[in-house]
Design a protein around this motif. Sequence first.
Motif, PDB file in Angstrom:
ATOM      1  N   VAL A   1      10.853   5.168  -2.408  1.00 41.79           N
ATOM      2  CA  VAL A   1       9.929   5.988  -3.175  1.00 41.79           C
ATOM      3  C   VAL A   1      10.055   7.405  -2.638  1.00 41.79           C
ATOM      4  O   VAL A   1       9.908   7.625  -1.436  1.00 41.79           O
ATOM      5  N   THR A   2      10.334   8.350  -3.522  1.00 45.57           N
ATOM      6  CA  THR A   2      10.486   9.734  -3.087  1.00 45.57           C
ATOM      7  C   THR A   2       9.260  10.545  -3.475  1.00 45.57           C
ATOM      8  O   THR A   2       8.669  10.341  -4.541  1.00 45.57           O
ATOM      9  N   THR A   3       8.877  11.443  -2.582  1.00 46.50           N
ATOM     10  CA  THR A   3       7.805  12.396  -2.857  1.00 46.50           C
ATOM     11  C   THR A   3       8.355  13.786  -2.576  1.00 46.50           C
ATOM     12  O   THR A   3       9.495  13.935  -2.138  1.00 46.50           O
ATOM     13  N   ARG A   4       7.545  14.803  -2.787  1.00 50.81           N
ATOM     14  CA  ARG A   4       8.012  16.169  -2.521  1.00 50.81           C
ATOM     15  C   ARG A   4       8.298  16.384  -1.045  1.00 50.81           C
ATOM     16  O   ARG A   4       9.150  17.175  -0.691  1.00 50.81           O
ATOM     17  N   THR A   5       7.597  15.676  -0.170  1.00 49.30           N
ATOM     18  CA  THR A   5       7.737  15.940   1.263  1.00 49.30           C
ATOM     19  C   THR A   5       8.474  14.854   2.024  1.00 49.30           C
ATOM     20  O   THR A   5       8.812  15.055   3.177  1.00 49.30           O
TER      21      THR A   5
ATOM     22  N   TRP B   1       8.519   5.863   6.836  1.00 48.56           N
ATOM     23  CA  TRP B   1       8.340   7.147   6.178  1.00 48.56           C
ATOM     24  C   TRP B   1       9.260   8.146   6.841  1.00 48.56           C
ATOM     25  O   TRP B   1       9.279   8.260   8.075  1.00 48.56           O
TER      26      TRP B   1
ATOM     27  N   TYR C   1      10.321  10.480   2.109  1.00 51.42           N
ATOM     28  CA  TYR C   1      10.801   9.233   1.527  1.00 51.42           C
ATOM     29  C   TYR C   1      10.020   8.078   2.136  1.00 51.42           C
ATOM     30  O   TYR C   1       9.777   8.056   3.338  1.00 51.42           O
ATOM     31  N   HIS C   2       9.650   7.125   1.313  1.00 46.56           N
ATOM     32  CA  HIS C   2       9.069   5.867   1.781  1.00 46.56           C
ATOM     33  C   HIS C   2      10.123   4.799   1.514  1.00 46.56           C
ATOM     34  O   HIS C   2      10.544   4.615   0.372  1.00 46.56           O
TER      35      HIS C   2
ATOM     36  N   ASP D   1      10.614  12.257   6.864  1.00 47.04           N
ATOM     37  CA  ASP D   1      10.405  13.620   6.411  1.00 47.04           C
ATOM     38  C   ASP D   1      11.619  14.022   5.581  1.00 47.04           C
ATOM     39  O   ASP D   1      12.766  13.824   5.993  1.00 47.04           O
ATOM     40  N   ARG D   2      11.387  14.577   4.414  1.00 47.16           N
ATOM     41  CA  ARG D   2      12.487  14.886   3.498  1.00 47.16           C
ATOM     42  C   ARG D   2      13.414  15.976   4.043  1.00 47.16           C
ATOM     43  O   ARG D   2      14.613  15.949   3.808  1.00 47.16           O
TER      44      ARG D   2
END
Length: 127
Positions: free
Chosen positions: A77-81, A102, A83-84, A104-105
């Motif tokens: 799962v990717t977010t702006r900040t 988790w 990866y999970h 940090d991107r």
Amino acid sequence: MTARPAHGSAAPETRGRPGGAPAGTHAAGPPVPSPQGAAPTGSPASTAPAALPALPALGTLPVGVDPKAPPVEDVIVTTRTGYHVLRFVETTFDSSVFLHLWLDRSTGNLALARLRMRELAERLVLV
């Protein structure tokens, strides 16, 4: 003067065709070039059916796939900040277990994290 079909009679479809030509006919004009690498229309290569690879029967696995392996390895799962990463772990008991990481991107390495999680999950013993 051209003849027009009577009201309610079937007229050939002409929408979207150059010059309003009915389906199955060609409008006057220069021939349309075929896409690069494609055989021209009417040549033996364009009329021969393409050979498709055989599909496995429904419910069978492709050659080389372990039937005991879980159907999903990871969920990312990717977010702006960040990866999970969720990694599913095989168990000997009737339950589901997964590892959650988790990253940090901006500083994390997703490929390396997946490799390390796989190694960790293989060494993990759940009784």
